[in-house]
Enzyme design. Structure first.
Site, short mmCIF file in Angstrom:
data_model
loop_
_atom_site.label_atom_id
_atom_site.label_comp_id
_atom_site.label_asym_id
_atom_site.label_seq_id
_atom_site.Cartn_x
_atom_site.Cartn_y
_atom_site.Cartn_z
CD GLU A 159 3.34 -48.71 -0.15
OE1 GLU A 159 2.29 -48.02 0.07
OE2 GLU A 159 3.76 -49.49 0.73
CD GLN B 30 28.70 -34.92 -7.15
OE1 GLN B 30 28.20 -35.98 -7.31
NE2 GLN B 30 29.48 -34.30 -7.88
#
Lengths: 266, 406, 398
Positions: free
Chosen positions: B367, B340
């Site tokens: 995970e 951004q």
């Protein structure tokens, strides 16, 4: 082989920025590093030690934080390290620096080879190496690009020096001082084992009092022939760029080519 | 209380950073663009000792502590996630499991070459139809004389095409498999050279394109009985304790990714002008930068705390899970903010931040997805979940023992 | 251990010194100026303090009459294989100017074997007097005999100013000579002039990787020595009718006392000497890899120029160090410098900023290189450079 490597801790000048408002250097967050050219000297010293045996001693003059640079050299594999740090050494120019380092080297005793980087990236003078050689009265071989041959028995060394026109092959007698250029090798990184050794090592700090044979009037600011009288920002080039815009790349290239031909620089 | 990193830690950071910047950074954009995995980088990591950083010297490692592992992960992921992933599977999931559960023979045979970087290792639990639902796996291991015969397919396995050693989780008790009783699972050390092992690459990933991810197919794969890790029926416990190692490296890497986002954003915010001032002077840009700082620092302490527990030999499943959840979310948010701040430039690959954003998403999924970690945290808080002592615990860090030659 | 002394009684905490310190060594603590280890004793702060609260330790001063004994401007004339190096004539040109300002004579030191023609050239380029030291031991440059000869000459004739080209040999030699003479030496100067009040040589050079400039003097030691990089000063036009005095000197040298022997010389094959190139096409990070230099080489070939590179490209291993332009590479002053995919870091600008015409080709319109360029094209160098090559091929009929 008893090898001494002289190193300098420098701010990473590629990271230095100028504060546009005050025009001063912004040094916050600029990492201190071993002068990059000196890392090649360390590597070359370590390679010679691996080939011929002996030991590598790194030596540096600077403020107390220069200890970090010495520890890094030990972490790379140097055997011993000495820091020269004393208020009496502060303000040294290249003459006084070479004098102080050579006095410390004398105190270290017998050696075969001194290695330095060709210059430091903060000062860019390249004068300390030749200064040390002259102070010690030994041969100097600057801008060494390759060690071709070294014979500890006959105490001779043959190197290639990188000059403007090509490479010069030179032979001299040991002990000698070499300053090395970037292309001589690829420096290793510190190793984990080396890091542990470095953090546990007590590195001696020598001050003026530890160099009793020296003439203390030649140390530091008072022993330095040169004086800085003014520091200022580099003048800006008159920048009035003409950006060439065209509908196609070929057209832009054609316009540019015409302009350069008109400038009569081709 | 002592929050200070030791001088040793600081030198480790400097060394790994220098390594990553010289050996990985110059090539990574091209590798990522071409979806190309670099064996060369892996070889250099091995030569530098990074692949055995926190393994005792007597097992071929560098003998550093668990905090050093986290620092290495931070510094590698600061340059590219693919490099940190190597430590996650090779050390976090595999080598630490061998250290924790392996017999002396297994350690000598497998851990030593892994720690020295001569052999590369990974871990394979996930399957095409079972991710978070670990007991849903279908791979089986049938005992036949002095061998186990493995059949099944593992998927989304990092370094599947690269690794020499695989830690495979499979059902050994088919009755328990039907009842979804995880005490019927076992763990096996499988070599690539064993008959019946085939691997393949998965293409078209959103991120970590310089990393290798693939599948492993086991077809009547003959595994010697002595390659059973731990005991029969301990597979699930081993798989879960391995995640304590793997998640730790993922959490640490995420801090490095946030650091990379912050550095890129600060640089750009000082360079780029809008409305006559550097964009860093605009308060909404400052807010994004402030959040990155907060996420990095908070994340770092979550990881270092988990690492400190590991050094002490204290169970850290909850703390590691918390660090993994918070940091991976934080890395994704930071990368989105970094893009951004860079505006349209951030959206194309001239700048690195778009790669950070793509790379950060995977760790929110693998995970333990962020949803699983939230369940874990709630279950501990509600008292539904407790750590039970394991037959083998991850050894505490003892510098004298870890640095002795054996 | 900063050397700067701050009189805390006098300090008003105005902060004037803090903002001028180029090294960020000063700060206000409890409204009093405080200095830390970053201080280099440069003295930039001394003059701005309105209450004179700052001081550096006194230096010993030399007696004025001792210094007066040193007169005249000297330059060293470098030769390679019996040919004078052009950098030396640049030094002679500048030396001439300085000698005129000081109202003194310019002496050139020509060392070598069978180099009488160079001694004559030195007069043509502007020297009033030449020490012509001709000896077989001096045929090829070696530090020890060259330095010894110059040290002897300086001790005997006592010049006030001695300048040398900052070539590899010049730097090698100057460092050794200045050390033996115990005098000041300033490397790589970009400006030399005489202070009209003190008559001292003001030696200006970039420091800190080109980020700042420093002016350096050597008030108490003689000669005042400096080296200057190639192409910093203009080449003078030789005048064959100039008259001067050539003094042959017989050096006291014997080959068996010289430890160093030059065994061989390997000429660089097929490489254009960057420092001498009139046109340089240079590539930076934007070229993306070793193969990215190919279009640049093609353009350079059409233009008869050399290929340069930024530090970023050299550090990445895409092109050898010999091509590096900038603070840690070569200083160049070509007529045309085409920077392709080079952002224009200050370190790079330090090495090429004096080019006559600079062209920047870069994707990023914000790249600092555009602020020093004469012409710019914003876009992809891999399209623009080949197009430019084609245009020049057409227009130059090459």
């Amino acid at each position: 082989m008893n090898i001494i490597v002289c190193i300098k801790q420098v701010p990473d000048t590629t990271e230095v920025k100028i504060n546009p408002e005050t025009g001063t250097l912004i040094r916050e967050g600029v990492p201190s590093i071993i002068n990059p050219f000196d890392t090649y000297a360390i590597e070359e010293g370590l390679r010679l030690k691996e080939k011929f045996g002996g030991k590598v001693t790194v030596i540096s003059m600077g403020p107390p934080q220069a200890m970090e640079a010495l520890k890094e050299a030990v972490a790379m594999g140097a055997d011993e390290a000495i820091l020269l740090s004393d208020k009496a050494f502060a303000g040294s120019d290249t003459w006084a620096t070479a004098y102080t380092l050579s006095q410390a080297i004398k105190k270290l005793g017998e050696f075969d080879l001194i290695l330095c980087g060709k210059q430091a990236i903060d000062g860019d003078t390249g004068q300390v190496g030749p200064g040390i050689a002259r102070q010690l009265g030994i041969s100097q071989l600057t801008y060494v690009f390759k060690i071709r041959h070294l014979d500890p028995e006959s105490r001779t060394i043959v190197v290639e020096r990188l000059l403007e026109e090509g490479r010069e092959v030179v032979e001299t007698k040991l002990p000698a001082l070499l300053t090395v250029v970037k292309d001589i090798n690829q420096p290793r990184y510190p190793t984990f084992l080396g890091i542990r050794r470095a953090t546990r090592m007590q590195i001696p700090v020598w001050g003026a009092a530890d160099l009793p044979g020296a003439d203390s009037s030649k140390f530091g600011l008072k022993g330095s022939p040169t004086q800085v009288v003014r520091v200022f920002n580099p003048p800006k080039r008159e920048g009035k760029v003409e950006i060439i815009q065209a509908d196609s790349v070929d057209e832009a290239a054609s316009i540019l080519a015409d302009k350069l031909l008109a400038e009569k620089v081709i | 209380m002592d929050f200070a990193l030791t001088e040793e830690h600081q030198m480790v950071r400097k060394m790994v950073r220098e390594f990553a910047e010289k050996e990985i950074a110059p090539y990574i954009k091209e590798l990522d663009r071409k979806h190309q995995y670099s064996r060369d980088i892996l070889t250099k990591m091995g030569q530098q000792g990074i692949l055995g950083i926190c393994i005792p010297v007597k097992y071929g490692g560098a003998g550093m502590d668990y905090i050093s592992l986290a620092i290495a992960c931070e510094e590698l992921e600061r340059v590219d996630t693919s490099a940190r992933v190597v430590l996650s599977v090779h050390i976090g999931l595999n080598s630490l499991s061998l250290l924790q559960w392996g017999t002396e023979e297994q350690k000598q045979k497998y851990l030593v070459p892994q720690a020295m970087g001569q052999k590369i290792a990974t871990y394979a639990l996930t399957e095409p139809n079972a991710g978070s639902d670990a007991v849903g796996i279908q791979t089986t291991a049938r005992k036949e004389g002095d061998h186990y015969v493995l059949n099944g397919e593992k998927m989304w396995i990092s370094l599947a095409d690269v690794a020499d050693h695989f830690l495979i989780i499979a059902w050994t008790d088919m009755e328990k498999k039907k009842k979804r009783d995880h005490s019927g699972m076992s763990a096996f050390i499988v070599e690539r050279s064993f008959p019946g092992v085939k691997t393949g690459t998965i293409h078209g990933k959103l991120g970590v394109r310089a990393g290798n991810t693939g599948s492993i197919t086991l077809t009547d794969c003959m595994v010697p009985a002595e390659n059973l890790l731990g005991q029969e029926g301990e597979g699930f416990k081993i798989a879960m304790s391995a995640l304590d190692g793997g998640r730790y490296t993922v959490a640490a890497g995420a801090v490095g990714l946030i650091e990379a986002c912050l550095e890129a954003s600060v640089r750009y915010a000082n360079e780029r002008y809008a409305f006559g001032v550097p964009i860093g002077q605009h308060q909404l840009v400052q807010q994004m930068i402030a959040k990155m700082v907060a996420r990095r620092d908070a994340g770092r302490w979550l990881v270092y705390y988990a690492g400190w527990l590991k050094n002490q030999g204290i169970r850290n499943t909850r703390e590691t899970s918390l660090a993994k959840w918070i940091n991976c979310d934080a890395a994704f948010d930071s990368a989105a903010d970094a893009v951004q701040i860079h505006g349209a430039y951030g959206y194309c690959d001239e700048y690195d931040v778009e790669r950070y954003l793509r790379n950060s998403k995977g760790a929110v999924i693998y995970e333990g997805s962020r949803e699983i970690h939230q369940l874990i945290q709630a279950q501990y808080a509600l008292g539904y979940r407790q750590d039970k002592p394991l037959r083998c615990e991850l050894p505490a860090y003892d510098p004298v023992e870890w640095q002795s030659e054996g | 251990m900063p050397l700067l002394e701050i009189n805390k009684e006098e300090c008003t905490g105005c902060g004037a010194c803090v903002s001028v310190c180029p090294f960020g060594a000063l700060s206000l603590v409890d409204n009093i100026a405080t200095v830390d280890d970053k201080c280099t004793a440069c003295g930039a702060c001394l003059d701005v303090c309105p209450v004179n609260a700052l001081s550096l330790p006194e230096r010993p001063e030399a007696a004025a009459e001792d210094l007066k004994a040193y007169q005249g401007v000297w330059v060293w004339v470098e030769q390679f294989q019996g040919e004078a190096c052009s950098i030396s004539w640049e030094m002679v040109g500048k030396g001439r100017e300085l000698a005129n300002q000081r109202g003194t004579i310019l002496t050139a030191c020509v060392l070598g074997h069978n180099v009488g023609h160079i001694a004559k050239q030195a007069i043509a380029y502007g020297a009033d007097r030449v020490f012509w030291v001709d000896d077989p031991t001096l045929a090829v440059y070696r530090t020890q005999p060259y330095a010894n000869v110059l040290v002897e000459l300086v001790r005997q004739y006592k010049p006030e100013i001695f300048i040398l080209g900052a070539s590899s040999r010049g730097r090698d030699l100057a460092g050794s000579v200045a050390t033996e003479l115990y005098t000041g030496l300033t490397a790589d100067c970009t400006g030399l002039d005489i202070d009209p009040e003190t008559n001292l040589l003001r030696q200006t050079r970039p420091a800190f990787g080109g980020n700042i400039m420093a002016t350096i003097i050597c008030p108490n030691y003689r000669p005042q020595m400096a080296t200057v990089r190639h192409r910093v000063f203009e080449m003078p036009v030789p005048d064959e009718n100039r008259q001067g005095q050539i003094i042959p000197i017989k050096p006291n040298l014997s080959e068996d006392q010289i430890a160093t022997k030059v065994v061989d010389f390997i000429r660089q094959q097929g490489e254009v000497n960057l420092a001498d190139a009139k046109i340089i096409v240079s590539g930076g990070r934007g070229v993306g890899g070793p193969e990215g230099f190919e279009p640049l080489r093609e353009l350079a070939e059409v233009l008869g120029g050399a290929v340069g590179a930024s530090r970023a490209a050299v550090d990445a291993g895409w092109i050898p160090y010999a091509h590096q332009v900038g603070q840690t590479g070569r200083t160049v002053r070509p007529d045309l410098y085409i920077a392709c995919g080079i952002s224009g870091a200050v370190q790079h600008l330090a090495g090429m900023g004096t080019a006559k015409i600079i062209v920047a080709i870069n994707k990023d319109p914000e790249a600092p290189i555009f602020s020093v360029a004469n012409y710019g094209i914003v876009g992809d160098l891999f399209q623009i450079v080949p197009a430019l090559t084609e245009q020049f091929k057409k227009k130059l009929r090459r």
